[in-house]
Write an enzyme that holds these catalytic residues in place. Structure first.
Site, mmCIF file in Angstrom:
data_model
loop_
_atom_site.group_PDB
_atom_site.id
_atom_site.type_symbol
_atom_site.label_atom_id
_atom_site.label_comp_id
_atom_site.label_asym_id
_atom_site.label_seq_id
_atom_site.Cartn_x
_atom_site.Cartn_y
_atom_site.Cartn_z
ATOM 1 N N GLU A 181 0.817 -1.226 0.000
ATOM 2 C CA GLU A 181 0.000 0.000 0.000
ATOM 3 C C GLU A 181 0.846 1.269 0.000
ATOM 4 O OE1 GLU A 181 -2.859 -0.024 3.193
ATOM 5 O OE2 GLU A 181 -4.253 -1.165 1.958
ATOM 6 N N GLU A 250 -7.097 -7.519 -0.120
ATOM 7 C CA GLU A 250 -7.613 -7.383 1.257
ATOM 8 C C GLU A 250 -9.074 -6.976 1.227
ATOM 9 O OE1 GLU A 250 -5.349 -4.877 3.916
ATOM 10 O OE2 GLU A 250 -3.442 -5.598 3.103
HETATM 11 C C1 GAL Z 1 -4.364 -2.207 5.166
HETATM 12 C C2 GAL Z 1 -3.014 -2.858 5.348
HETATM 13 C C3 GAL Z 1 -3.123 -4.091 6.230
HETATM 14 C C4 GAL Z 1 -3.923 -3.780 7.453
HETATM 15 C C5 GAL Z 1 -5.274 -3.235 7.050
HETATM 16 C C6 GAL Z 1 -6.169 -2.857 8.190
HETATM 17 O O1 GAL Z 1 -4.227 -0.907 4.787
HETATM 18 O O2 GAL Z 1 -2.455 -3.211 4.119
HETATM 19 O O3 GAL Z 1 -1.848 -4.540 6.552
HETATM 20 O O4 GAL Z 1 -3.228 -2.849 8.201
HETATM 21 O O5 GAL Z 1 -5.105 -2.073 6.320
HETATM 22 O O6 GAL Z 1 -6.396 -3.947 8.995
#
Ligand code: GAL
Length: 823
Positions: A181, A250
């Site tokens: 990110e 994610e």
């Molecule tokens: C994303 C990140 C993850 C985690 C998530 C929130 O931005 O890539 O590692 O932090 O947010 O749980």
């Protein structure tokens, strides 16, 4: 010549042997292609250090049973290289064993090396020693940083290659990730950031892993990196390269929890909706972040202020139990999506907008078509006329018709069982109702009382630089000499300490004067307390306790941690105010707790320090408590209830359970007064619960930490509390409910335990929710309770179809069955 012949023959043979079972992973703009087959993949994140190696097989099996074909994990740099060039891959850091466990279950793996990971992990995964290297600058074109990042990334890739774990070697790893990110924060890094991303790409490519690389949330990802999406919804996402498939690394299944924060909750309906929308709109790879969140053992939680539990409201709960109905509702969705793999990856796509946020998507191939009917309106249900048939599509839902005729799934119609988990008391033989404690004080004589440190400087130093993250705790101590006519002595004096937002305990002349921490957030604060100062020498001792180092944000690594300048004494004499800034005084520093240095947390504590069984103190800060207990019988997950304690750290048989802080009450105002509605866009503030309750009362004690016979629990209590209510418990399903329409096939399960009773069953038009179902006028002719008693009681699970044949006639328009079974 003969030698050369056999030498080359050997090379050729080993080449074929080596590649004989290689899996070829490529992609086009549509999907990943594995051994020539376009794939629809469903993945879930399980972070190996957030459970134990003993838990992995079960977690991965449940993921597979839940319909996943891939497991995704980050790699945690600071856990593996806690000291520069000293590595740890033991216990739950055994990355190779974790990947092999995935392989044993026949699943694929995605390796997100980062090595910056964010992940609510201490310092985002960066080792603090890296911050302390001269000349380093993180996540930009900086040689010191890039050398270290390359060193670690190469080490991991080589380890994986040595074990043949990349798909190109016949292993399960189909994708690798570099960075994480960076695109979200790269603005402030300017040109250096842009060059860095290009370097990341080149460096990754040079490692020759033989599988594609991804970069998440990186809109300018250089070719051949695949840019992927992270978020609660990614249906509108478009990768930056036409030959990159639409992938979602994610999909946040809930959210993480902070000390002082409420319990996150994302409904099964909304999560399923987000997934269905993504595949409707051309997505072919989606990963749940997290599928199993687990526990931040030790000092691994990030922050500041991330809790020890990392449950995440994921499909598998912190302890590995299916979080129902989420787990089961998604499993059904996965089965349906997998059945459409060919049409989704090959079909011609026709999208039709029917207005009022209703749309249809048809994937058609010569052989077969598959359809989605979606209603993105957050309130109005729709009846969609499609192929001459009326389909009822509730607001904020997607119906999936794998053959474009029969609705196989609707994201808002939940037929999976709801499981209500309960905590049961420890029934081990001879286990007393309350535990017997011994205690001893943390030795603060040399620090709070005498002000003796190991390092000295004429300034206040960043806790990261001073403590190198060897401990949460750092003492800052300084002396002030005051003449007897000083207004600080003759008038009213106040100590004023600026703090980065972690926890602060202050002592003056050996006396504890107070503590402070950030309230509902991680903002800086100023500690202010009236103090009594003596003529002559005075000692100011400040103990800073970090609660997880920041893990996110542009240049988050540079945030100063611990006590900040200025530290001041303020005198008030009438209207006059005199400020004495102590920031450039001589400060002495001492890292860590005396009790930890003496290994008080170990079962057979080698130190000669004595524990006392007399008058167990209550509300005494800086106190060590110890007790013994027997492991609860059976194999249900074990927790320890720490209600009554303040804040500190807990160990069982020398294994850290993590930080505890049950006295931190979740913000009373964080919960909404309206009922949780799955409809409409989710955010981490929506549907939260347990406001006004302890943020975290129960702490996971993995079974593998326990042994037969006597076990030891040690607590270091920082604020003061009462250990008399501490209890070990097991987490088990108490009741299982199903509420589903006629025609559906459903399952009731107590997960490895028999169903003992049917508390409620009604076929007709039952109302209410699990725990409070009620019959109505419309009720079937047969007794649903006795039918299900025969069918289910005594069995671990039972499945049946809901029909009039089974439950008798019921004279209402739409018929449903509601059941509550006791486990
Ligand atoms: C994303 C990140 C993850 C985690 C998530 C929130 O931005 O890539 O590692 O932090 O947010 O749980």
């Amino acid at each position: 010549m003969e030698f050369f012949k056999s030498f080359f023959a050997a090379i050729i043979i080993s080449f074929f042997l080596f590649h004989a079972n290689a899996t070829n992973v490529t992609h086009d703009g549509r999907s990943l292609i594995i051994d020539g087959v376009h794939r629809v993949l469903i993945s879930g994140s399980i972070h190996y250090p957030r459970s134990t190696a003993q838990m992995w097989p079960d977690l991965i099996r449940k993921a597979k049973e839940g319909g996943l074909d891939t497991i995704e994990t980050y790699v945690f740099w600071n856990a593996h290289e806690p000291i520069r060039r000293q590595y740890d891959f033991s216990g739950n850091l055994d990355l190779i064993r974790f990947i092999k466990t995935i392989q044993d279950e026949g699943l694929y793996a995605v390796l997100r090396i980062g090595p910056y990971v964010c992940a609510e992990w201490n310092y985002g995964g960066f080792p603090v020693w890296l911050h302390n290297l001269p000349g380093v600058s993180f996540r930009t074109k900086n040689d010191v940083f890039m050398n270290e990042m390359q060193n670690f990334t190469t080490l991991i890739v080589d380890m994986i290659k040595n074990e043949n774990l990349f798909a190109s070697q016949g292993g399960p790893i189909i994708l690798a990730q570099i960075e994480n990110e960076f695109g979200n924060v790269m603005g402030p890094y300017g040109a250096g950031g842009k060059e860095y991303i290009q370097w990341c790409s080149n460096m990754a490519e040079s490692l020759g892993v033989g599988v594609p690389w991804i970069m998440c949330q990186q809109q300018d990802a250089p070719k051949p990196m695949i840019n992927t999406c992270n978020g609660f919804y990614c249906d509108e996402f478009k990768p930056n390269n036409p030959s990159s498939p639409k992938m979602w690394t994610e999909n946040w299944t809930g959210w993480f929890k902070s000390w002082g924060g409420a319990d996150p909750y994302r409904t099964a309906e909304d999560l399923a909706y987000s997934v269905a929308r993504f595949y409707q709109k051309g997505g072919t790879f989606q990963n749940y972040y997290m599928y199993h969140g687990g526990t931040n053992f030790g000092r691994t939680s990030g922050g500041p202020y991330i809790t020890t539990t990392y449950d995440y409201n994921a499909p598998l709960d912190e302890y590995g139990n299916p979080n129902q109905p989420k787990w089961g509702h998604l499993k059904q969705l996965h089965d349906v999506l997998h059945s459409m793999e060919y049409t989704l990856t090959h079909g011609d796509v026709t999208n039709t907008d029917l207005g009022n946020s209703v749309s249809t998507t048809v994937y058609s191939t010569k052989e077969k078509s598959s359809c989605f009917l979606s209603n993105a309106h957050n309130q109005t249900d729709a009846v969609v006329k499609f192929g001459g048939i009326d389909y009822y599509v509730p607001a904020w839902s997607v119906s999936i018709l794998p053959d474009c005729k029969d609705e196989a799934y609707n994201t808002a119609k939940v037929y999976a069982q709801t499981s209500v988990l309960v905590k049961k008391p420890n029934k081990a033989e001879d286990e007393p109702n309350s535990l017997e404690w011994v205690w001893r004080p943390e030795n603060i004589e040399r620090t709070a009382v005498q002000g003796k440190g190991d390092h000295h400087a004429n300034r206040i130093i960043d806790q990261k630089a001073m403590a190198n993250d060897a401990s949460d705790y750092l003492w800052y101590m300084t002396r002030v000499e005051l003449p007897k006519d000083d207004p600080l002595v003759t008038g009213k004096a106040t100590l004023r300490v600026t703090d980065s937002g972690h926890v602060l305990h202050a002592y003056v002349n050996g006396e504890y004067i107070g503590s402070q921490w950030a309230q509902y957030g991680s903002q800086k604060y100023v500690f202010e307390k009236e103090v009594k100062l003596n003529p002559g020498k005075n000692l100011i001792s400040l103990l800073s306790a970090t609660v997880g180092l920041q893990n996110y944000g542009p240049m988050f690594d540079l945030n100063v941690t611990g006590v900040l300048s200025p530290v001041e004494l303020v005198a008030h004499k009438g209207n006059e105010k005199v400020v004495k800034d102590l920031s450039s005084h001589k400060w002495s520093y001492k890292v860590g707790l005396d009790g930890v240095a003496n290994k008080l947390y170990e079962t057979d504590c080698p130190s000669k320090l004595k524990w006392s069984a007399d008058s167990i103190p209550v509300d005494r800060n800086m106190t060590w408590y110890k007790t013994t207990f027997k492991a609860p019988l059976g194999n249900a997950p074990v927790v320890v209830d720490l209600l009554g304690l303040g804040k500190g750290h807990a160990w069982v048989n020398g294994h850290s359970l993590g930080r505890y802080w049950p006295s931190y009450i979740a913000d009373e105002h964080a919960c909404q007064t309206v009922a949780c509605d799955y409809r409409g866009a989710y955010s981490d503030k929506k549907c939260v619960s347990k406001c006004g309750e302890p943020t975290q009362r129960w702490y996971h004690v993995p079974r593998s930490f326990l042994k037969d016979g006597e076990n030891t629990l040690v607590l270091f209590e920082e604020f003061g509390g009462n250990p008399s209510g501490v209890q070990f418990q097991t987490v088990e399903i108490g009741t299982a409910c199903v509420n589903a329409h006629e025609g559906k096939k459903v399952e009731l399960s107590c997960h490895n335990r028999p169903i003992s009773r049917i508390n409620f069953a009604s076929f007709g038009d039952p109302q209410g929710v699990c725990g409070s179902f009620k019959k109505t006028e419309c009720e079937s002719t047969e007794d649903a309770v006795s039918i299900l008693e025969k069918e289910c009681v005594g069995k671990e699970s039972c499945s049946f179809e809901i029909s009039e044949d089974k439950f008798g006639k019921a004279y209402c328009a739409i018929k449903r069955l509601a059941v509550e079974a006791v486990c």
